[in-house]
Design a protein around this motif. Structure first.
Motif, PDB file in Angstrom:
ATOM      1  N   UNK A 103      13.859  18.121 -31.277  1.00 40.13           N
ATOM      2  CA  UNK A 103      12.519  18.545 -32.757  1.00 40.13           C
ATOM      3  C   UNK A 103      11.781  16.858 -31.688  1.00 40.13           C
ATOM      4  N   UNK A 104      11.751  16.773 -30.277  1.00 46.09           N
ATOM      5  CA  UNK A 104      10.425  16.711 -30.050  1.00 46.09           C
ATOM      6  C   UNK A 104      10.270  17.988 -28.908  1.00 46.09           C
ATOM      7  N   UNK A 105      11.380  18.227 -28.238  1.00 47.15           N
ATOM      8  CA  UNK A 105      10.856  19.914 -27.676  1.00 47.15           C
ATOM      9  C   UNK A 105      10.216  21.024 -28.598  1.00 47.15           C
ATOM     10  N   UNK A 106      10.500  21.360 -29.907  1.00 49.17           N
ATOM     11  CA  UNK A 106      10.016  21.753 -31.252  1.00 49.17           C
ATOM     12  C   UNK A 106       8.526  21.317 -30.976  1.00 49.17           C
ATOM     13  N   UNK A 107       8.468  20.014 -30.996  1.00 50.82           N
ATOM     14  CA  UNK A 107       6.720  19.566 -31.063  1.00 50.82           C
ATOM     15  C   UNK A 107       6.255  19.606 -29.951  1.00 50.82           C
ATOM     16  N   UNK A 108       7.006  20.108 -29.188  1.00 50.16           N
ATOM     17  CA  UNK A 108       5.680  20.352 -27.441  1.00 50.16           C
ATOM     18  C   UNK A 108       6.045  18.824 -26.590  1.00 50.16           C
ATOM     19  N   UNK A 109       6.754  17.988 -27.212  1.00 50.97           N
ATOM     20  CA  UNK A 109       6.158  17.027 -26.230  1.00 50.97           C
ATOM     21  C   UNK A 109       7.027  16.700 -25.411  1.00 50.97           C
ATOM     22  N   UNK A 110       8.517  17.093 -25.233  1.00 52.46           N
ATOM     23  CA  UNK A 110       9.473  16.811 -23.936  1.00 52.46           C
ATOM     24  C   UNK A 110       9.672  18.410 -23.311  1.00 52.46           C
ATOM     25  N   UNK A 111      10.665  18.504 -22.526  1.00 54.29           N
ATOM     26  CA  UNK A 111      11.273  19.128 -21.471  1.00 54.29           C
ATOM     27  C   UNK A 111      12.596  19.328 -22.085  1.00 54.29           C
TER      28      UNK A 111
END
Length: 207
Positions: A169-177
């Protein structure tokens, strides 16, 4: 209370700890590369391009990786009196993972995807700040490891899956690699097992 839980399964524990240590080391090596590896940029774009309906479904799960997550899971465990020491350990592990991730971010000083990918879709927050490791992933992994002790073996995959979805989810939300997420999972796993080891030692002394 921990009985014959994962801390007594020494072979499995050694494997899991080794994998977490390797994951933390490997992801750290990737995170300090300059420029960001092309494959990681491409993988981030691909995951971030998930449909909005998928992102919306992941949002409530993602909150388990927030600082409120350990308290939510701890409160659920505390309903059963025998699990109250485990509930306290879950809160402690989650909070420790959160602050450990914060400290490691300052050491590695890697920007979030928005600083490298112009087309990244930031679905939540500003997308600014430091990214490695993912604090949400670290918290989710830490509380998953501790909460697993309360579950039958056949259901422990649910806790692991929850932690995995938080990272995705953190990648989907653009927050992490991806490396940020792997680093968070690895850090949280190590902290979770360390917390269980301390809890088991206290319980043995109390017997």
């Amino acid at each position: 209370m921990l009985g014959q839980g994962p801390l007594d399964e020494f072979r499995a524990l050694r494997v899991e700890l080794a994998l977490a240590a390797v994951g933390l080391g490997a992801s750290w090596i990737i995170a300090v590369q300059d420029p960001v590896p092309p494959w990681e940029l491409d993988l981030t774009r691909w995951i971030n391009d998930a449909p909005d309906v998928f992102a919306a479904a992941l949002w409530p799960v993602m909150q388990l990786g927030s600082l409120a997550g350990p308290f939510i899971v701890g409160a659920a465990l505390a309903v059963r009196r025998a699990w109250r020491p485990l509930a306290a350990a879950t809160v402690a592990a989650g909070v420790a993972a959160w602050f450990a991730a914060k400290g490691l971010k300052e050491i590695v000083a890697r920007e979030r995807p928005g600083g490298f990918i112009d087309t990244i879709e930031i679905r939540d927050g500003s997308g600014e700040g430091l990214g490695y490791p993912s604090g949400h992933s670290a918290v989710a992994a830490a509380i998953a490891v501790t909460a697993m002790v309360s579950l039958p073996h056949r259901w422990r995959w649910l806790a692991a899956t929850g932690a995995g979805l938080v990272g995705v989810a953190r990648i989907v939300y653009g927050q992490h690699f991806p490396a940020d997420v792997v680093g968070g999972w690895s850090l949280g796993t190590l902290i979770g097992f360390a917390t269980l080891a301390v809890l088991q030692r206290f319980e043995k002394r109390a017997q």
